[in-house]
Design a protein around this motif. Sequence first.
Motif, PDB file in Angstrom:
ATOM      1  N   ASN A 141      -4.016   4.843  12.156  1.00 28.32           N
ATOM      2  CA  ASN A 141      -3.057   5.416  12.703  1.00 28.32           C
ATOM      3  C   ASN A 141      -3.563   5.453  14.157  1.00 28.32           C
ATOM      4  OD1 ASN A 141      -0.709   7.274  14.132  1.00 28.32           O
ATOM      5  ND2 ASN A 141      -1.114   8.884  13.720  1.00 28.32           N
ATOM      6  N   LEU A 142      -2.374   4.088  15.298  1.00 24.08           N
ATOM      7  CA  LEU A 142      -2.690   3.687  16.454  1.00 24.08           C
ATOM      8  C   LEU A 142      -1.961   4.752  17.561  1.00 24.08           C
ATOM      9  CD1 LEU A 142      -4.734   2.960  18.578  1.00 24.08           C
ATOM     10  CD2 LEU A 142      -3.283   1.050  18.280  1.00 24.08           C
ATOM     11  N   ALA A 143      -2.144   6.042  18.140  1.00 23.65           N
ATOM     12  CA  ALA A 143      -1.629   6.357  18.713  1.00 23.65           C
ATOM     13  C   ALA A 143      -1.645   5.630  19.955  1.00 23.65           C
ATOM     14  CB  ALA A 143      -1.928   8.296  19.541  1.00 23.65           C
ATOM     15  N   ASN A 168       2.339  13.417   8.055  1.00 21.57           N
ATOM     16  CA  ASN A 168       1.236  12.703   7.140  1.00 21.57           C
ATOM     17  C   ASN A 168       1.503  12.015   5.629  1.00 21.57           C
ATOM     18  OD1 ASN A 168      -0.416  14.270   9.479  1.00 21.57           O
ATOM     19  ND2 ASN A 168       0.193  16.507   8.593  1.00 21.57           N
ATOM     20  N   GLN A 169       2.325  12.212   5.402  1.00 21.88           N
ATOM     21  CA  GLN A 169       2.640  11.615   4.026  1.00 21.88           C
ATOM     22  C   GLN A 169       3.162  10.101   3.949  1.00 21.88           C
ATOM     23  OE1 GLN A 169       5.025  13.293   0.772  1.00 21.88           O
ATOM     24  NE2 GLN A 169       5.143  12.171  -0.740  1.00 21.88           N
ATOM     25  N   LEU A 170       3.918  10.317   4.710  1.00 18.80           N
ATOM     26  CA  LEU A 170       4.492   8.728   5.376  1.00 18.80           C
ATOM     27  C   LEU A 170       3.129   7.976   6.178  1.00 18.80           C
ATOM     28  CD1 LEU A 170       6.760   7.397   5.552  1.00 18.80           C
ATOM     29  CD2 LEU A 170       7.620   8.121   7.634  1.00 18.80           C
ATOM     30  N   ARG A 171       2.476   8.571   6.558  1.00 23.16           N
ATOM     31  CA  ARG A 171       1.594   7.271   6.901  1.00 23.16           C
ATOM     32  C   ARG A 171       0.578   7.295   6.049  1.00 23.16           C
ATOM     33  NH1 ARG A 171       1.871  11.110  12.227  1.00 23.16           N
ATOM     34  NH2 ARG A 171       0.794  12.304  10.692  1.00 23.16           N
ATOM     35  N   ARG A 172       0.459   8.304   4.997  1.00 24.66           N
ATOM     36  CA  ARG A 172      -0.733   7.328   4.529  1.00 24.66           C
ATOM     37  C   ARG A 172      -0.416   6.045   3.641  1.00 24.66           C
ATOM     38  NH1 ARG A 172      -0.400  11.676   0.269  1.00 24.66           N
ATOM     39  NH2 ARG A 172      -0.533  13.356   1.821  1.00 24.66           N
ATOM     40  N   ASN A 173      -1.733   6.167   4.060  1.00 24.26           N
ATOM     41  CA  ASN A 173      -2.164   4.287   3.222  1.00 24.26           C
ATOM     42  C   ASN A 173      -0.982   2.965   3.792  1.00 24.26           C
ATOM     43  OD1 ASN A 173      -3.663   5.017   1.056  1.00 24.26           O
ATOM     44  ND2 ASN A 173      -1.689   5.438  -0.271  1.00 24.26           N
ATOM     45  N   ARG A 174      -0.947   3.146   5.004  1.00 25.08           N
ATOM     46  CA  ARG A 174      -0.011   2.425   5.981  1.00 25.08           C
ATOM     47  C   ARG A 174      -0.859   2.431   7.167  1.00 25.08           C
ATOM     48  NH1 ARG A 174       4.030   5.498   3.104  1.00 25.08           N
ATOM     49  NH2 ARG A 174       5.794   4.280   2.398  1.00 25.08           N
ATOM     50  N   THR A 175      -0.467   0.995   7.798  1.00 30.67           N
ATOM     51  CA  THR A 175      -1.235   0.753   9.648  1.00 30.67           C
ATOM     52  C   THR A 175      -0.218   0.813  10.104  1.00 30.67           C
ATOM     53  OG1 THR A 175      -2.556  -0.887   8.440  1.00 30.67           O
ATOM     54  CG2 THR A 175      -1.782  -0.816  10.999  1.00 30.67           C
ATOM     55  N   THR A 176      -0.064   2.569  10.593  1.00 25.48           N
ATOM     56  CA  THR A 176       0.601   2.820  11.716  1.00 25.48           C
ATOM     57  C   THR A 176       0.421   2.731  12.949  1.00 25.48           C
ATOM     58  OG1 THR A 176       0.976   4.461  10.465  1.00 25.48           O
ATOM     59  CG2 THR A 176       1.665   5.143  11.958  1.00 25.48           C
ATOM     60  N   ILE A 229       4.185   5.262  19.147  1.00 27.80           N
ATOM     61  CA  ILE A 229       4.361   5.778  20.451  1.00 27.80           C
ATOM     62  C   ILE A 229       4.570   7.564  21.290  1.00 27.80           C
ATOM     63  CG2 ILE A 229       5.611   5.776  22.712  1.00 27.80           C
ATOM     64  CD1 ILE A 229       7.208   3.358  21.007  1.00 27.80           C
ATOM     65  N   ALA A 230       3.395   7.888  21.302  1.00 27.64           N
ATOM     66  CA  ALA A 230       3.305   8.901  21.529  1.00 27.64           C
ATOM     67  C   ALA A 230       3.484   9.901  22.722  1.00 27.64           C
ATOM     68  CB  ALA A 230       1.687   9.970  21.170  1.00 27.64           C
ATOM     69  N   LEU A 247      -3.282  14.145  18.531  1.00 28.23           N
ATOM     70  CA  LEU A 247      -3.978  14.915  17.980  1.00 28.23           C
ATOM     71  C   LEU A 247      -4.100  14.229  16.345  1.00 28.23           C
ATOM     72  CD1 LEU A 247      -4.841  17.894  19.742  1.00 28.23           C
ATOM     73  CD2 LEU A 247      -5.798  16.378  20.031  1.00 28.23           C
ATOM     74  N   THR A 248      -2.830  13.530  16.026  1.00 26.11           N
ATOM     75  CA  THR A 248      -3.146  13.856  14.879  1.00 26.11           C
ATOM     76  C   THR A 248      -3.603  11.611  14.512  1.00 26.11           C
ATOM     77  OG1 THR A 248      -0.769  12.445  14.301  1.00 26.11           O
ATOM     78  CG2 THR A 248      -0.945  14.962  13.809  1.00 26.11           C
ATOM     79  N   ALA A 249      -3.745  11.512  15.929  1.00 26.35           N
ATOM     80  CA  ALA A 249      -3.935  10.341  15.415  1.00 26.35           C
ATOM     81  C   ALA A 249      -5.206   9.435  15.172  1.00 26.35           C
ATOM     82  CB  ALA A 249      -3.454   9.225  17.100  1.00 26.35           C
ATOM     83  N   ASP A 250      -5.374   8.077  14.968  1.00 28.30           N
ATOM     84  CA  ASP A 250      -7.252   8.204  14.770  1.00 28.30           C
ATOM     85  C   ASP A 250      -7.661   7.278  15.650  1.00 28.30           C
ATOM     86  OD1 ASP A 250      -7.415   9.293  11.384  1.00 28.30           O
ATOM     87  OD2 ASP A 250      -5.721   6.433  11.531  1.00 28.30           O
ATOM     88  N   ARG A 251      -7.496   7.048  16.675  1.00 26.73           N
ATOM     89  CA  ARG A 251      -7.636   6.476  17.659  1.00 26.73           C
ATOM     90  C   ARG A 251      -5.850   6.282  18.823  1.00 26.73           C
ATOM     91  NH1 ARG A 251      -8.292   1.423  19.326  1.00 26.73           N
ATOM     92  NH2 ARG A 251      -7.828   0.039  17.093  1.00 26.73           N
ATOM     93  N   ILE A 252      -6.604   6.028  20.230  1.00 30.83           N
ATOM     94  CA  ILE A 252      -5.496   6.778  21.435  1.00 30.83           C
ATOM     95  C   ILE A 252      -5.912   5.006  22.228  1.00 30.83           C
ATOM     96  CG2 ILE A 252      -4.497   7.189  22.950  1.00 30.83           C
ATOM     97  CD1 ILE A 252      -5.949  10.381  21.670  1.00 30.83           C
TER      98      ILE A 252
END
Length: 613
Positions: free
Chosen positions: A383-385, A535-543, A546-547, A554-559
């Motif tokens: 999940n990239l913000a 959180n459920q929608l992002r599961r097992n998806r490349t996300t 735009i934050a 803060l929920t993103a893996d990387r910014i």
Amino acid sequence: MSDATADTSAPSLAATPGRLRDTLRLLAVLQGKGSILALGIFVGVLNQTSVIACAGVGTYIVGAAITGTPYERWQPALWTLIGLVAASALLAWLEMWLSHDFAYRVLADLRNRVYDALARLAPFSSARDRSGNTTATAMSDVETLEWFYAHTLGSLVVSTLVPAAVLLALGWFLPVLSLLLAPLVLAVGLVPALLQARARQQGAALRHKVAQVHAEVIDAVQGLRELVVFGAGGTRGERLDRVGHNLIADQIAYGKRAGLERAIAGGLTALGMLIALAASASAVSRGALDPELFPVAVILAGAVFGPVAGLSANFGNLGAIASAAERVFSLIQRPSLVTDLGTHPLELAEPPAIEVADLCFHYPEVPEAALSDVSFVLQPGENLAVVGHSGAGKSTLTHLLMRFYDPNRGTIHMNGIDVREVPVESLRRQIAWVPQDLFLFNDSIEKNIALARPGASREAVIEAARLAMAHEFIEALPNGYATTVGERGVQLSGGQRQRLALARAFLLDAPVLILDEAVSSLDSENEARVQAALNQLRRNRTTLTIAHRLSTILTADRILLLDRGRVVGQGSHQDLLARCPAYRDLIAGQHDGNLGDGVSGRVHQHDSTESLS
């Protein structure tokens, strides 16, 4: 419907002279409809001939009766007249039916082509066009072409053949009259051609002014709430009055020119009738024409001008027709923003890796770059913000990923495949997009959600709504999932519309997810519930997100931090706080949990087409 190229069924005729180009364009769409056109023309010729024959036979009976011709001689003509009247009525009905059947089939085809063009150019190619201009092209301009297909095209043939046949008939018993009338008939037919350049110019101006009025009215209706709130109704009314008067001025000029055409045609017709009277009377006095044929000669002389004068009146609309054709075919033939030549369909079973390399892009007619040398890798399931101030290029990045545009330079790869090698439809099936400003059709909630997967069962729609935390409020509506949401979803709150956007994403169930601040329209209580759904929608998806809110970041893996189209920082929230001054400034400028002016800004010029930047 294709995303690939412009419609080429209408030929490219840029170098062809204006009138010929317009005619060829209008004729190019007749494929498969020629038999209806030919039948309509044939019936039209018969109809006009029967009308003239009725007049000729009728006047012959009158002339025979007045001159004392025995009843037995003109009795057959009486029965012929009765048959001709019945035939004329039937043929008139058939001609009207066939000509309009043909015209409406062509117009239906043109509307489909206009819609295909709009869909092919969507969604942002017409951002510089006002919605009223597009509406005028799609509706009013196409309807204007009905005059050509129903009243002009067939009439051109009929109005050539019938007067020629009548002149031949006149020449059979009074050759001199036929010779005298032929130049006048030709002159009546040439009047519109002589004024065609002026008609074309006025028609173009008139259609442009009509489109302006449409656009102003649509703006006023769509912005009625703001006009009332700010008391600006009077100012807007004055503006509408001004463009309305400009339209009236052009309409008057157009009417004057059309009136001049008809006046000249009428004058020539009247002159022809005087010549017919004089020539026929002279022939009778010299014994060259039977007295009982005198009224027949005069009536036939008038009948020669009838079809030509009618065609001349229809040709008076050619200026507007030419302008409408130019607008319609320019839209149909407008080149696509992307070329859909991909031959590598994507069917992703797992979240893909997305690699962006040296991406550069600027919007058409805007020299300043929206993105410059942007490179990053989005790992499978990450999940990239993407953050940055308004105009940084955040939404441009998502538009390139979905191929609303193609980059000027650089590449985007999905699982090692260049997205330009993938058919556009196949690519977009792999991406669920949750926009900040969701468009809802004036239809039921169920059908609006099912837009993501046409043909989905009601159970699947309900399950998607449950996952999006929307089922409860939908069930509370008067008609539940059958509730009509109103134009653009006006009957729902912003938060409710946002949850329907999430329901669409759940229903599509794509391996790639693009979120454009999906909680921006929610209050804090609803935000917590929807965050659980996200959180459920992002599961097992490349996300790619735009934050704008710190809670989303803060929920993103990387910014990924963008500034004026360039990457100025990548990493976790803590890493960027520690080593990226631009990120610290962005965070320090947040208000009410939003990052600076990035929450909803639309002020940067080159991102003016980004509804979500």
